[in-house]
Motif scaffolding. Sequence first.
Motif, PDB file in Angstrom:
ATOM      1  N   GLN A  87      85.065 -82.844 -40.893  1.00  0.00           N
ATOM      2  CA  GLN A  87      83.820 -83.586 -40.480  1.00  0.00           C
ATOM      3  C   GLN A  87      83.257 -84.220 -39.473  1.00  0.00           C
ATOM      4  O   GLN A  87      82.987 -84.885 -40.046  1.00  0.00           O
ATOM      5  N   LEU A  88      84.295 -84.313 -38.624  1.00  0.00           N
ATOM      6  CA  LEU A  88      83.772 -85.790 -37.664  1.00  0.00           C
ATOM      7  C   LEU A  88      82.410 -84.403 -36.719  1.00  0.00           C
ATOM      8  O   LEU A  88      81.303 -85.125 -36.975  1.00  0.00           O
ATOM      9  N   VAL A  89      82.378 -83.448 -36.727  1.00  0.00           N
ATOM     10  CA  VAL A  89      81.669 -82.136 -36.579  1.00  0.00           C
ATOM     11  C   VAL A  89      80.320 -81.603 -37.665  1.00  0.00           C
ATOM     12  O   VAL A  89      79.094 -82.157 -37.385  1.00  0.00           O
ATOM     13  N   SER A  90      80.891 -82.501 -38.918  1.00  0.00           N
ATOM     14  CA  SER A  90      79.881 -82.656 -40.191  1.00  0.00           C
ATOM     15  C   SER A  90      79.329 -84.289 -40.196  1.00  0.00           C
ATOM     16  O   SER A  90      77.991 -84.005 -39.968  1.00  0.00           O
ATOM     17  N   SER A  91      79.647 -85.188 -40.041  1.00  0.00           N
ATOM     18  CA  SER A  91      79.508 -86.220 -39.478  1.00  0.00           C
ATOM     19  C   SER A  91      78.344 -86.559 -38.602  1.00  0.00           C
ATOM     20  O   SER A  91      77.537 -87.254 -38.872  1.00  0.00           O
ATOM     21  N   ILE A  92      78.257 -86.443 -37.563  1.00  0.00           N
ATOM     22  CA  ILE A  92      77.446 -86.094 -36.637  1.00  0.00           C
ATOM     23  C   ILE A  92      76.018 -85.333 -36.811  1.00  0.00           C
ATOM     24  O   ILE A  92      75.967 -85.444 -36.508  1.00  0.00           O
ATOM     25  N   PHE A  93      76.568 -84.083 -36.907  1.00  0.00           N
ATOM     26  CA  PHE A  93      74.910 -83.115 -37.278  1.00  0.00           C
ATOM     27  C   PHE A  93      74.784 -82.932 -38.511  1.00  0.00           C
ATOM     28  O   PHE A  93      73.646 -82.619 -38.628  1.00  0.00           O
ATOM     29  N   ILE A  94      74.688 -82.922 -39.757  1.00  0.00           N
ATOM     30  CA  ILE A  94      74.847 -83.495 -41.156  1.00  0.00           C
ATOM     31  C   ILE A  94      73.066 -84.077 -40.723  1.00  0.00           C
ATOM     32  O   ILE A  94      73.362 -85.154 -40.773  1.00  0.00           O
ATOM     33  N   ARG A  95      72.007 -82.821 -41.516  1.00  0.00           N
ATOM     34  CA  ARG A  95      71.258 -83.519 -41.594  1.00  0.00           C
ATOM     35  C   ARG A  95      70.361 -83.137 -43.310  1.00  0.00           C
ATOM     36  O   ARG A  95      70.856 -82.129 -43.396  1.00  0.00           O
ATOM     37  N   GLU A  96      69.719 -83.682 -43.380  1.00  0.00           N
ATOM     38  CA  GLU A  96      69.341 -82.959 -44.969  1.00  0.00           C
ATOM     39  C   GLU A  96      68.172 -81.752 -44.854  1.00  0.00           C
ATOM     40  O   GLU A  96      67.300 -82.634 -44.077  1.00  0.00           O
ATOM     41  N   VAL A  97      68.314 -80.930 -45.486  1.00  0.00           N
ATOM     42  CA  VAL A  97      67.765 -79.693 -45.448  1.00  0.00           C
ATOM     43  C   VAL A  97      66.252 -80.253 -46.072  1.00  0.00           C
ATOM     44  O   VAL A  97      66.414 -80.531 -47.091  1.00  0.00           O
ATOM     45  N   SER A  98      64.910 -80.337 -45.690  1.00  0.00           N
ATOM     46  CA  SER A  98      63.869 -80.524 -46.397  1.00  0.00           C
ATOM     47  C   SER A  98      63.217 -79.122 -47.165  1.00  0.00           C
ATOM     48  O   SER A  98      62.625 -79.785 -48.156  1.00  0.00           O
ATOM     49  N   GLU A  99      63.815 -77.810 -47.445  1.00  0.00           N
ATOM     50  CA  GLU A  99      63.621 -76.586 -47.940  1.00  0.00           C
ATOM     51  C   GLU A  99      64.596 -76.353 -48.295  1.00  0.00           C
ATOM     52  O   GLU A  99      65.123 -75.344 -47.448  1.00  0.00           O
ATOM     53  N   VAL A 100      65.208 -76.016 -48.939  1.00  0.00           N
ATOM     54  CA  VAL A 100      66.359 -75.461 -49.525  1.00  0.00           C
ATOM     55  C   VAL A 100      65.921 -74.194 -50.698  1.00  0.00           C
ATOM     56  O   VAL A 100      65.100 -74.616 -51.245  1.00  0.00           O
ATOM     57  N   PRO A 101      66.301 -72.767 -50.079  1.00  0.00           N
ATOM     58  CA  PRO A 101      65.900 -71.704 -50.774  1.00  0.00           C
ATOM     59  C   PRO A 101      66.265 -71.967 -52.238  1.00  0.00           C
ATOM     60  O   PRO A 101      67.434 -72.377 -52.071  1.00  0.00           O
ATOM     61  N   PRO A 102      65.966 -71.642 -53.205  1.00  0.00           N
ATOM     62  CA  PRO A 102      65.980 -71.376 -54.516  1.00  0.00           C
ATOM     63  C   PRO A 102      67.039 -70.502 -54.710  1.00  0.00           C
ATOM     64  O   PRO A 102      68.455 -71.112 -55.753  1.00  0.00           O
ATOM     65  N   ILE A 103      67.772 -70.053 -53.692  1.00  0.00           N
ATOM     66  CA  ILE A 103      68.884 -69.098 -53.443  1.00  0.00           C
ATOM     67  C   ILE A 103      70.372 -69.897 -53.902  1.00  0.00           C
ATOM     68  O   ILE A 103      71.274 -70.395 -53.995  1.00  0.00           O
ATOM     69  N   LEU A 104      70.129 -71.117 -52.663  1.00  0.00           N
ATOM     70  CA  LEU A 104      70.986 -72.064 -52.806  1.00  0.00           C
ATOM     71  C   LEU A 104      71.106 -73.231 -53.476  1.00  0.00           C
ATOM     72  O   LEU A 104      72.453 -73.916 -53.484  1.00  0.00           O
ATOM     73  N   GLN A 105      70.078 -73.344 -54.805  1.00  0.00           N
ATOM     74  CA  GLN A 105      70.270 -74.102 -55.647  1.00  0.00           C
ATOM     75  C   GLN A 105      71.236 -73.870 -56.574  1.00  0.00           C
ATOM     76  O   GLN A 105      71.843 -74.346 -57.178  1.00  0.00           O
ATOM     77  N   SER A 106      72.024 -72.291 -56.843  1.00  0.00           N
ATOM     78  CA  SER A 106      72.510 -72.100 -57.882  1.00  0.00           C
ATOM     79  C   SER A 106      73.992 -72.161 -57.828  1.00  0.00           C
ATOM     80  O   SER A 106      74.973 -72.113 -56.820  1.00  0.00           O
ATOM     81  N   ASN A 107      73.701 -72.986 -59.141  1.00  0.00           N
ATOM     82  CA  ASN A 107      75.593 -73.193 -59.755  1.00  0.00           C
ATOM     83  C   ASN A 107      76.411 -72.727 -59.720  1.00  0.00           C
ATOM     84  O   ASN A 107      77.195 -72.511 -58.918  1.00  0.00           O
ATOM     85  N   LEU A 108      75.961 -71.406 -60.067  1.00  0.00           N
ATOM     86  CA  LEU A 108      76.804 -70.140 -59.751  1.00  0.00           C
ATOM     87  C   LEU A 108      77.685 -69.835 -58.413  1.00  0.00           C
ATOM     88  O   LEU A 108      78.784 -69.762 -58.142  1.00  0.00           O
ATOM     89  N   LEU A 109      76.531 -69.960 -57.412  1.00  0.00           N
ATOM     90  CA  LEU A 109      76.755 -69.885 -55.635  1.00  0.00           C
ATOM     91  C   LEU A 109      77.298 -70.720 -55.602  1.00  0.00           C
ATOM     92  O   LEU A 109      78.647 -70.701 -54.821  1.00  0.00           O
ATOM     93  N   GLY A 110      77.128 -72.005 -56.187  1.00  0.00           N
ATOM     94  CA  GLY A 110      78.255 -73.458 -55.693  1.00  0.00           C
ATOM     95  C   GLY A 110      79.652 -72.846 -55.955  1.00  0.00           C
ATOM     96  O   GLY A 110      80.583 -73.358 -55.463  1.00  0.00           O
ATOM     97  N   PHE A 111      79.662 -72.997 -57.638  1.00  0.00           N
ATOM     98  CA  PHE A 111      81.157 -72.665 -58.061  1.00  0.00           C
ATOM     99  C   PHE A 111      81.306 -71.152 -56.746  1.00  0.00           C
ATOM    100  O   PHE A 111      83.118 -71.701 -56.644  1.00  0.00           O
ATOM    101  N   HIS A 112      81.302 -70.281 -56.158  1.00  0.00           N
ATOM    102  CA  HIS A 112      81.719 -69.041 -55.572  1.00  0.00           C
ATOM    103  C   HIS A 112      82.223 -69.392 -54.074  1.00  0.00           C
ATOM    104  O   HIS A 112      83.018 -69.399 -53.972  1.00  0.00           O
TER     105      HIS A 112
END
Lengths: 422, 274
Positions: free
Chosen positions: B107-132
């Motif tokens: 979480q420390l590494v995540s909190s330091i470096f996390i940024r909002e991705v400007s363009e999310v590929p459609p493939i990564l917006q899939s809820n089934l992928l989220g579940f997987h």
Amino acid sequence: MNFFCLGINHRTAPLETREKLWFSEKEIQSVVPSLRQKQINDCVLVSTCNRTELYYTTREGSANGEPLWKRLAEHKQAVGAVREEHLYSIPSLNAVKHLFNVASGIDSMVLGDIQIVSQIRDAYAIARSLSATGAVTNRIFDTALRVAKRARTETEISEGAVSLSYAAAELSSKIFSDLSKRTALLIGSGETGKLTAKHLVGKNIGTLLLANRTRQHAEDLAALLRGRVVDFDRIAAELEAVDIVISSVDAPSYILSEQDLRRAMKLRGARPLFIIDIGVPRNIDPAANSIESVFLHNLDTLNFVIGKNLRRRASEVPKIRRIILGELIQFNRWHASLEANPTIEELRGRLEEIRRQEVEHHLRRFSPDEREEIEVLTKRIVNKILHTPTISLKNGSDTHQTLRDKISLLRHLFGLDRRNSG
Amino acid sequence: MKLPIILCEIALPLLYFATIWVYARAFFSNIRPAERLSTPLLFATLLTHGFYIVMRTAELRHPPITSVFEIFSLMAFTVTLVYACIEWRLKIKSTGYFILILPFFFQLVSSIFIREVSEVPPILQSNLLGFHVSSALLGYAAITISAVYGFLYLMLYHEIKFSRFGVVYKRLPNLEMLERMSFTATLFGFIFLTIAIIAGIVWLPRITQEVSYTDPKLFGTFVIWLIYGAGLAAKRLRHWQGRRMMVLSVFGFATAMFSMTVINIFLSGFHKFY
């Protein structure tokens, strides 16, 4: 404070003397009423194998210990055996502190042995049932029991095994979580082995097997511990089914070789086998410890565990002393307030009377609204005058004599005694 | 980005640090108030983290799997969640310090470096992928915990066997209990890895016409699944237990780490998104 402790313990007297002054519960019940006839108000008799101590309060200020211990010795027909140098008499707040030390386990023969707590609790209960305790003694013993509880819960004074048998049982519980599903095998009938088996039975071991060269010895012990006897010659064959082995045999050579254990472990799979070898010379080939999932320990290991636990307990003593000091300060404050309370109340009454007389005398000069303010104002003045002497009398840091002097001076200056007698 | 999300990103490493500090105090110094405080603090951290993930998903309109640092945060959450389940079920707190140190660093590494991705590929917006991905992470979190328990078992095993009775001996639960905790975590891990593999197989044909079952990561995951499946079968059928099972648990974890790092970094396949 007229509270005293008269006693004999493992530091002042040998066992043969201590055992002569040991009182059973029944004997305590019969001796306490007879002690109370001798200028004694409250009386609690604590008796264990390591100490017999009488905690009491007197009607006079002196300890008056001699007739008491003579009475105790007479009751046990031990007049010649118990000599004056065996006894100690501790007065006042030091007696309270001593009781707290005893209850917390730091005065025990084995540091941290808290069996004494239940013995103190029982002795106190007997004394209460005989109406042999008053407010001060009740407060002291309730606090002592609280000290014992705090010592047990806030420190590690009683943690870790400090006897060979208990250390062996404790080691087994670091391997197995539920002993009721386990089988233990006791080989031989050495005293430590027997005690270890007893501890395992106390920890609810599932099955206890016993093997002895003299089968009758094993059968006698099996009847006592509800175990099952197996043939001495079949020990190696039994290893497949047992989880814990305690060996305490007087034998010139190993009774179980490394090969015996290797064969057994092949049949057992990876099921752990815990072995305690208490025999001298050793009963089990030490090379067996190299076998996977075999935990073989001997007397040296157990002594090492005990030494470590005792050092750990000793390091907890300063924490307990702090707990005792805190409780002693609180107790002393309470006790001081007990003695000072009547005087403070009388003084408050005297000042309140003066206030009321003066207010009534001058009340006509003021309007109804002002009268109310005058009431509040004068009461506040009285409270402020009383504040400093009240704190001074109740702070608990004075010696008994200083407190008495203060009370006496206050009563004299404000004419409290004269007023009472008048 | 909304203020609560930013606040959570600052608060979470602090909360994790406070939690492991309390668990460490309880373990090394046996301080009772710390022991009492540990579980409530753990659940407060878990709730805050859960709230953060829900808020982030709702705000950015995609599951938090679009960057390595989102995955790190999800990994921290899943490890903590699985540990909390085990602690709640077995009522043993003394191992918390050894487990929770992992989510703290994730979480420390995540909190330091996390940024909002400007363009999310459609493939990564899939809820089934989220579940997987969530199932896979829960599976990996569980086998990580299983390995930590396996490691603690081996430490305690050596302390008892060679009569070194230190703090590990003093504070850890007994060998049998550690084995049970490791087994519970392994079972969790195996179930979630199975779900992740099934979800992946369902999802795979939807993203690519050329389905490749020789993808290195797919192959690696399958090998891990086989190792744990074989371990569970050996326990059930051959009555394997004790040190042997714990060594297997640590070995399975090492293989999983190899799959997640070396294969992911050096061997490309359709499984590589960032």
